[in-house]
Enzyme design. Structure first.
Site, PDB file in Angstrom:
ATOM      1  N   LYS A 129      -0.236   0.057  10.917  1.00 49.33           N
ATOM      2  CA  LYS A 129      -0.568   0.235   9.579  1.00 49.33           C
ATOM      3  C   LYS A 129      -0.626   1.614   8.986  1.00 49.33           C
ATOM      4  O   LYS A 129      -0.447   2.087   8.058  1.00 49.33           O
ATOM      5  CB  LYS A 129      -1.769  -0.580   8.894  1.00 49.33           C
ATOM      6  CG  LYS A 129      -1.765  -1.979   9.370  1.00 49.33           C
ATOM      7  CD  LYS A 129      -0.942  -2.972   8.678  1.00 49.33           C
ATOM      8  CE  LYS A 129      -1.207  -4.448   8.766  1.00 49.33           C
ATOM      9  NZ  LYS A 129      -0.922  -4.911   9.927  1.00 49.33           N
TER      10      LYS A 129
HETATM   11  C1  LIG Z   1      -0.016  -5.890  10.498  1.00 53.90           C
HETATM   12  C2  LIG Z   1       0.291  -6.291  11.889  1.00 53.90           C
HETATM   13  C3  LIG Z   1       1.340  -6.850  12.289  1.00 53.90           C
HETATM   14  C4  LIG Z   1       2.258  -7.756  11.087  1.00 53.90           C
HETATM   15  O1  LIG Z   1       2.968  -6.880  10.240  1.00 53.90           O
HETATM   16  P1  LIG Z   1       3.473  -7.394   8.956  1.00 53.90           P
HETATM   17  O2  LIG Z   1       4.168  -6.423   8.215  1.00 53.90           O
HETATM   18  O3  LIG Z   1       2.355  -8.320   8.271  1.00 53.90           O
HETATM   19  O4  LIG Z   1       4.585  -8.365   9.458  1.00 53.90           O
HETATM   20  C5  LIG Z   1       1.653  -7.260  13.550  1.00 53.90           C
HETATM   21  N1  LIG Z   1       0.978  -6.470  14.424  1.00 53.90           N
HETATM   22  C6  LIG Z   1      -0.179  -5.885  14.351  1.00 53.90           C
HETATM   23  C7  LIG Z   1      -1.060  -5.085  15.340  1.00 53.90           C
HETATM   24  C8  LIG Z   1      -0.483  -5.520  12.856  1.00 53.90           C
HETATM   25  O5  LIG Z   1      -1.595  -4.699  12.540  1.00 53.90           O
END
Ligand SMILES: *Cc1c(COP(=O)(O)O)cnc(C)c1O
Length: 465
Positions: A115
């Site tokens: 993120k």
């Molecule tokens: C948010 C997240 C995901 C999923 O990503 P999306 O964009 O919601 O599909 C996968 N792995 C981790 C560690 C995350 O923080």
């Protein structure tokens, strides 16, 4: 560059510019913004992708999406600043699992989950735009895990933004709570709510629905439906392909929850990146991989797993792909989603299902299979992987064809999920110093009841300016 809503009728108006889309998040009609036209990756940029630095590539790829909203020099500066805090000089390094299977590590940012890659840029874009408008914003969010700390870290110290993040008291992992509560920034506030994650989400919704409060406090959101987050994520697909410089088009395997990450891969492909397939990796909450297989969206109850950031049943960003499958017909998109919300299921046409399968495949791993992958990768490669990444690796191994070049996206640092790693491998991965440090720093957190008046009073009280 103009943006339109996924729920707009055909023959829609002139669309919005990037800066308005950035600040608005959701469209007024409840839809998500998408670019009216997808810019093409120039052959010059595609061939330079392997030699440019990450932030240089990011600025050049974001420029057509941003359009006139931000001047080029300011964009370059913000992007360089955003990635300067990453712990690896490559920002998103590639690591080989075998000759044809690579991991793209997206977890070297300040909170050690992917993120950070988008939010570090988006918070700077927000601040820059608010400065230009001589305005301010108060970001409110609910979190059960990674998003809250990544958003707080990205907003920390920004001039024109404050942030309040609600988490359910006692229901996040120790390390995730500490990442929020030990942040030393006077404009970022962690709140422990006496309630569940759903209560926190309802409180955030209630704040946005309270019009007078929303206007008074200049409420804003940076959730995963914000187009700018998707745009910033397109970059690492092009980066990985550029670095591999293989003649074969790449297949990307993406651990998926809200569909934001894999949607960025789809946009990279639409921009012209040679892509073989996109693999959707789900945990037990597998609505998306079932959609690819059956052509039907069918909701089940959410089951808690070892990969909590993928414990999602309604993937908000899927709406952007559906809008394309309906050839830009907002009314048809809206009606399919309404049917899904009302009945818990909705079916694509045979032709839409065919188009979906031409680009995507996918599968799921349950917790037992996830631990098996973590254990096997450790035994074979002496490498720790977190449960989200392990779901990706397992699905990639299951779906790959002979001779296919696969890049699996590694979305979290293994030390963030130490308990699961220890269960799978018998050892604990070393935490990077910045992650280990949260164990010792003092916590700052406000405990509040599950009560909208108490939460709104708190938000008013911490707001600057
Ligand atoms: C948010 C997240 C995901 C999923 O990503 P999306 O964009 O919601 O599909 C996968 N792995 C981790 C560690 C995350 O923080």
């Amino acid at each position: 560059m103009r943006y339109i809503s996924t729920r707009s009728e055909s023959g829609h108006g002139p669309g919005l510019a990037f800066d308005d889309v950035l600040l608005a998040g959701l469209a007024p009609d409840g839809g998500l913004y998408v670019p009216e036209h997808v810019p093409k990756l120039s052959s010059e940029l595609a061939s330079a992708a392997g030699s440019l630095g990450y932030s240089e590539l990011a600025a050049r790829m974001l420029a057509p999406y941003v359009g006139d909203a931000v001047d080029r020099e300011a964009l370059e500066e913000m992007v360089a600043d955003a990635y300067a805090s990453f712990a690896h000089p490559d920002v998103c390094p590639l690591v080989a699992l075998d000759d044809d299977h690579w991991l793209l590590e997206l977890f070297h940012g300040p909170t050690f989950a992917f993120k950070d890659i988008a939010l570090q840029v988006v918070a700077r874009l927000f601040d820059h735009e608010l400065e230009r408008r001589d305005d301010r914003a108060m970001i409110v969010a609910a979190t059960s895990g990674d998003t809250g700390s990544a958003a707080m870290e990205a907003v920390a110290g920004r001039e024109r933004i404050d942030i309040v993040v609600l988490h359910p008291a006692g229901r996040t992992s120790e390390i995730q709570r500490r990442q929020m509560t030990t942040l030393d920034a006077s404009n970022a506030h962690a709140v422990a709510v006496d309630g569940t994650f759903d209560d926190c989400q309802d409180l955030v919704k209630a704040m946005f629905n309270d019009r007078a409060f929303r206007v008074e406090t200049k409420l804003a959101a940076v959730n995963s439906i914000n187009w700018a987050r998707v745009a910033a994520q397109i970059v690492y697909y092009v980066w990985a392909a550029g670095r591999l410089a293989d003649e074969r088009p790449v297949t990307f395997c993406v651990p998926t929850g809200n569909f934001g990450n894999v949607l960025a891969g789809h946009y990279a492909r639409r921009m012209g990146l040679p892509t073989e397939r996109l693999l959707i990796a789900s945990n037990t909450n597998d609505i998306l991989s079932r959609l690819i297989k059956t052509g039907e969206l069918a909701a089940h109850d959410v089951v808690p797993t070892l990969s909590p950031s993928m414990d999602i049943q309604i993937s908000s960003n899927l709406e952007r792909l559906l809008f394309e499958l309906f050839d830009g017909d907002g009314a048809a998109t809206t009606s399919l989603l309404a049917q899904f919300r009302a009945e818990g299921r909705a079916r694509l046409s045979a032709e839409q299902h065919r188009r979906l399968r031409a680009e995507f495949a996918g599968d799921r791993l349950d917790d037992r299979e996830t631990l098996e992958v973590m254990s096997r990768v450790h035994a074979d490669s002496n490498m720790f992987v977190d449960p989200h990444t392990a779901v990706g690796i397992g699905v990639a191994e299951r779906c790959r064809r002979p001779g296919e070049l696969v890049v699996t996206l590694a979305t979290a640092h293994p030390a963030k999920f130490g308990d699961a790693v220890e269960r799978a491998t018998g050892s604990l991965p070393d935490a990077p110093p910045a992650l280990a440090a949260v164990a010792d720093r003092p916590e700052r957190c406000t405990s509040l009841p599950n009560d909208i008046a108490a939460i709104e009073d708190f938000v008013r009280s911490v707001r600057r300016g």
